[in-house]
Design an enzyme around this catalytic site. Sequence first.
Site, PDB file in Angstrom:
ATOM      1  N   SER A  34      -1.244   4.730 -14.415  1.00 36.14           N
ATOM      2  CA  SER A  34      -2.066   4.443 -15.604  1.00 36.14           C
ATOM      3  C   SER A  34      -2.431   2.983 -15.792  1.00 36.14           C
ATOM      4  CB  SER A  34      -1.429   4.993 -16.885  1.00 36.14           C
ATOM      5  OG  SER A  34      -1.447   6.401 -16.895  1.00 36.14           O
ATOM      6  N   ASP A  70       0.857  -1.180   0.000  1.00 29.69           N
ATOM      7  CA  ASP A  70       0.000   0.000   0.000  1.00 29.69           C
ATOM      8  C   ASP A  70       0.898   1.236   0.000  1.00 29.69           C
ATOM      9  OD1 ASP A  70      -1.645   2.154   0.693  1.00 29.69           O
ATOM     10  OD2 ASP A  70      -2.643   1.099   2.330  1.00 29.69           O
ATOM     11  N   ILE A  71       0.807   2.036  -1.031  1.00 30.96           N
ATOM     12  CA  ILE A  71       1.702   3.188  -1.147  1.00 30.96           C
ATOM     13  C   ILE A  71       1.499   4.192  -0.020  1.00 30.96           C
ATOM     14  CG2 ILE A  71       0.264   4.614  -2.672  1.00 30.96           C
ATOM     15  CD1 ILE A  71       3.059   5.041  -4.228  1.00 30.96           C
ATOM     16  N   GLY A  95      -9.146   4.944  -6.713  1.00 29.61           N
ATOM     17  CA  GLY A  95      -7.897   4.194  -6.750  1.00 29.61           C
ATOM     18  C   GLY A  95      -6.811   4.778  -5.853  1.00 29.61           C
ATOM     19  N   VAL A  96      -5.594   4.827  -6.384  1.00 30.46           N
ATOM     20  CA  VAL A  96      -4.435   5.342  -5.654  1.00 30.46           C
ATOM     21  C   VAL A  96      -4.689   6.781  -5.210  1.00 30.46           C
ATOM     22  CG1 VAL A  96      -2.008   6.023  -5.895  1.00 30.46           C
ATOM     23  CG2 VAL A  96      -2.771   3.811  -6.768  1.00 30.46           C
ATOM     24  N   ASP A  97      -5.224   7.593  -6.094  1.00 33.79           N
ATOM     25  CA  ASP A  97      -5.474   9.006  -5.801  1.00 33.79           C
ATOM     26  C   ASP A  97      -6.388   9.159  -4.590  1.00 33.79           C
ATOM     27  OD1 ASP A  97      -5.422  11.796  -6.178  1.00 33.79           O
ATOM     28  OD2 ASP A  97      -6.888  11.751  -7.806  1.00 33.79           O
ATOM     29  N   ASN A 157      -5.524  12.773 -10.893  1.00 34.27           N
ATOM     30  CA  ASN A 157      -6.228  13.256 -12.079  1.00 34.27           C
ATOM     31  C   ASN A 157      -5.856  14.728 -12.248  1.00 34.27           C
ATOM     32  OD1 ASN A 157      -8.158  14.939 -10.604  1.00 34.27           O
ATOM     33  ND2 ASN A 157      -9.133  13.024 -10.007  1.00 34.27           N
ATOM     34  N   TYR A 166      -7.073   3.898 -15.912  1.00 37.46           N
ATOM     35  CA  TYR A 166      -6.693   4.584 -17.151  1.00 37.46           C
ATOM     36  C   TYR A 166      -6.398   3.618 -18.298  1.00 37.46           C
ATOM     37  CZ  TYR A 166      -6.715   9.261 -15.101  1.00 37.46           C
ATOM     38  OH  TYR A 166      -7.091  10.461 -14.537  1.00 37.46           O
TER      39      TYR A 166
END
Length: 171
Positions: free
Chosen positions: A122, A10-11, A32-34, A24, A126
């Site tokens: 991406s 997990d980042i 997601g990640v964002d 984005n 994406y």
Amino acid sequence: MSIIEAVEGDITTQRTDAIVNAANASLFGGGGVDGAIHAAAGAGLLEACRQVRHRSWPAGLPVGEAVATEGFDLPARWVIHTVGPNAHRGQTDPALLASCFTRSLDVAAELSAQSVAFPAVSAGAYGWAADDVARIAVQAVREHPKPGIELVRLVLFGPRLYQTFSAALSG
């Protein structure tokens, strides 16, 4: 010489100087990640992103560009936001994807970060194939001079992405 490694995880929990957000263009959070990074960082991150938009990128952050904010409640001191190309919108130029990694490394070096963690920019919503993202990411990171950066960690969510990036690193 920088160490480049792939880890499954997990980042938002990475204890690196900087983590990269697959943002984005609005910089105001998403899925997601964002979304995970915005949730873990707390409300300060959204306000910092609003300031970046107001001061530097009023029309939104362009694809392939990168900009930093503080990390707020994250273990990382900095969040480097980059906008990956969206294959569903016809953004399939590998140079745009490579730019996400190289521009993020440029920003990390400007911050004097010694360690930076990347997601698979991406490869999710994406629409880019994980194999392509891994190949392009690894090549971009390997070829970038990375001044002062000692560790580049590719943080992959799930075993499939981890295996794909590990294979690209060993190739």
